[in-house]
Design an enzyme around this catalytic site. Structure first.
Site, mmCIF file in Angstrom:
data_model
loop_
_atom_site.group_PDB
_atom_site.id
_atom_site.type_symbol
_atom_site.label_atom_id
_atom_site.label_comp_id
_atom_site.label_asym_id
_atom_site.label_seq_id
_atom_site.Cartn_x
_atom_site.Cartn_y
_atom_site.Cartn_z
ATOM 1 N N LYS A 80 -20.450 64.073 -34.643
ATOM 2 C CA LYS A 80 -20.568 65.456 -34.181
ATOM 3 C C LYS A 80 -21.755 66.163 -34.846
ATOM 4 O O LYS A 80 -22.555 66.821 -34.172
ATOM 5 C CB LYS A 80 -19.257 66.220 -34.451
ATOM 6 C CG LYS A 80 -18.092 65.644 -33.683
ATOM 7 C CD LYS A 80 -16.797 66.389 -33.900
ATOM 8 C CE LYS A 80 -16.184 66.197 -35.270
ATOM 9 N NZ LYS A 80 -15.786 64.806 -35.562
ATOM 10 N N HIS A 213 -27.960 51.193 -36.428
ATOM 11 C CA HIS A 213 -27.957 51.161 -37.886
ATOM 12 C C HIS A 213 -28.492 49.861 -38.469
ATOM 13 O O HIS A 213 -28.572 49.718 -39.689
ATOM 14 C CB HIS A 213 -26.558 51.453 -38.418
ATOM 15 C CG HIS A 213 -26.213 52.898 -38.263
ATOM 16 N ND1 HIS A 213 -26.659 53.860 -39.127
ATOM 17 C CD2 HIS A 213 -25.533 53.551 -37.300
ATOM 18 C CE1 HIS A 213 -26.238 55.041 -38.710
ATOM 19 N NE2 HIS A 213 -25.555 54.883 -37.593
ATOM 20 N N GLU A 292 5.532 67.398 -52.505
ATOM 21 C CA GLU A 292 5.620 68.189 -51.281
ATOM 22 C C GLU A 292 6.853 69.092 -51.309
ATOM 23 O O GLU A 292 6.819 70.213 -50.793
ATOM 24 C CB GLU A 292 5.654 67.277 -50.050
ATOM 25 C CG GLU A 292 4.390 66.484 -49.830
ATOM 26 C CD GLU A 292 3.146 67.344 -49.643
ATOM 27 O OE1 GLU A 292 2.045 66.846 -49.904
ATOM 28 O OE2 GLU A 292 3.264 68.532 -49.285
ATOM 29 N N HIS A 295 6.046 72.235 -52.933
ATOM 30 C CA HIS A 295 5.408 73.203 -52.042
ATOM 31 C C HIS A 295 6.450 73.928 -51.206
ATOM 32 O O HIS A 295 6.380 75.137 -51.010
ATOM 33 C CB HIS A 295 4.450 72.494 -51.079
ATOM 34 C CG HIS A 295 3.158 72.099 -51.717
ATOM 35 N ND1 HIS A 295 2.348 72.994 -52.348
ATOM 36 C CD2 HIS A 295 2.533 70.904 -51.798
ATOM 37 C CE1 HIS A 295 1.284 72.356 -52.801
ATOM 38 N NE2 HIS A 295 1.374 71.085 -52.483
#
Ligand code: ADP
Length: 299
Positions: A80, A213, A292, A295
């Site tokens: 992008k 590449h 988590e 949180h």
């Protein structure tokens, strides 16, 4: 009294400073269309933008409205940023790139000021491409952040986009990994009304990217189609990485050419590296679960 003065002095001293950020056009690195491979549909759509930037009068005579904002969306590493640079280079426009996450600051209002300044500088140097990477950092649905900083920043972006006329010869190109997380206000007509999906490359696309590449690398009988077949699901950035690793392997073996065996070794390293990033063991899973949960409780 003395203590208070010292305290105030220290607070001022250690407060995070916001340096006035200089906004300068970046070189687009001379990226040309041929440097971007395997994303032909996105390229075809962006060619129109280049045509407009090169000769805006042709379109205005016909009363055509020209796109102001283009949103490139797709997985990371699919090219992008590369596409935005190619558009800037091919249309002889200045290239201003900022990551949306760099707008979001601790102090409310600063992000908005940065956006304003970015557009002001770009307008002066038109024709210009303003590239905003990671649009999701400010463009996520409004009303979810507590400080309001992101909302203000997003609002300012909308104001700027509504405010400039196509006569300004500025096109805003933004990149985002996820389209459905974005605030619908961003996708309305006159804003990022063109959305172009930049998909991971297919077999032929991967082969083209590998060719791009390895252009500057001396290959000794390497079957790039074979490499492309073994890399399904990988993005352009991974393929660029494989070509580079292969050249490093060849260099380590003190050879002048890159052979198929170097590509095999590079493939193994890159693909294995990706797997080890993804696979987590039970202990790590447990740690992540506690983290988590922390949180969740803090909400
Ligand atoms: P994105 O912005 O989608 O995350 P980038 O454009 O930054 O991806 O890609 C990172 C690097 O990967 C590029 O600099 C380039 O070397 C390589 N690359 C990615 N996609 C392509 C592509 N379609 N053609 C050629 N090279 C690519």
């Amino acid at each position: 009294m003395g203590l208070i003065v010292v305290l105030i002095g220290m607070t001022l001293r250690y407060m995070p400073r916001t340096k006035p950020q200089e906004i300068k056009p970046q070189s687009s690195g001379s990226i040309v269309w041929d440097d971007v491979a395997g994303v032909d549909e996105a390229k075809a759509e962006l060619r129109e933008v280049v045509d407009f930037m090169r000769d805006p009068k042709r379109f205005k005579r016909l009363g055509a409205k020209v796109p102001k904002g283009i949103l490139l969306h797709g997985p990371p590493g699919t090219g992008k940023t590369l596409l935005a640079k190619a558009v800037a280079h091919e249309s002889n426009a200045r290239f201003f790139a900022q990551s949306a996450s760099s707008f979001v600051e601790m102090f409310a209002g600063l992000g908005a000021a940065r956006i304003r300044r970015l557009f002001r500088v770009a307008r002066k140097q038109a024709p210009a491409i303003i590239f905003i990477d990671e649009l999701d950092a400010v463009g996520a649905t409004r009303g979810k952040d507590i400080s309001g900083e992101k909302d203000q920043t997003l609002n300012q972006l909308l104001v700027e986009m509504d405010g400039f006329e196509s006569a300004d010869n500025i096109v805003v190109v933004a990149a985002s990994n996820l389209l459905d997380k974005l605030d619908p206000a961003l996708l309305r007509p006159g804003r990022f009304d063109r959305q172009i999906f930049v998909s991971p490359p297919d077999l032929a696309g991967r082969q083209d990217i590998l060719r791009v590449h390895s252009r500057d690398k001396p290959l000794g009988g390497v079957d790039l189609e074979m490499v492309a077949r073994q890399t399904s699901g990988l993005a352009g950035a991974d393929l660029a990485n494989i070509c580079n690793e292969a050249a490093i392997f060849a260099g380590r073996s003190l050879r002048d050419v890159v052979l198929m065996q170097d590509f095999e070794a590079a493939l193994e390293r890159v693909v294995a590296g990706m797997q080890s990033r993804r696979v987590i063991n039970d202990h790590e899973k447990r740690v992540i679960a506690y983290h988590e949960a922390g949180h969740a409780c803090a909400r």
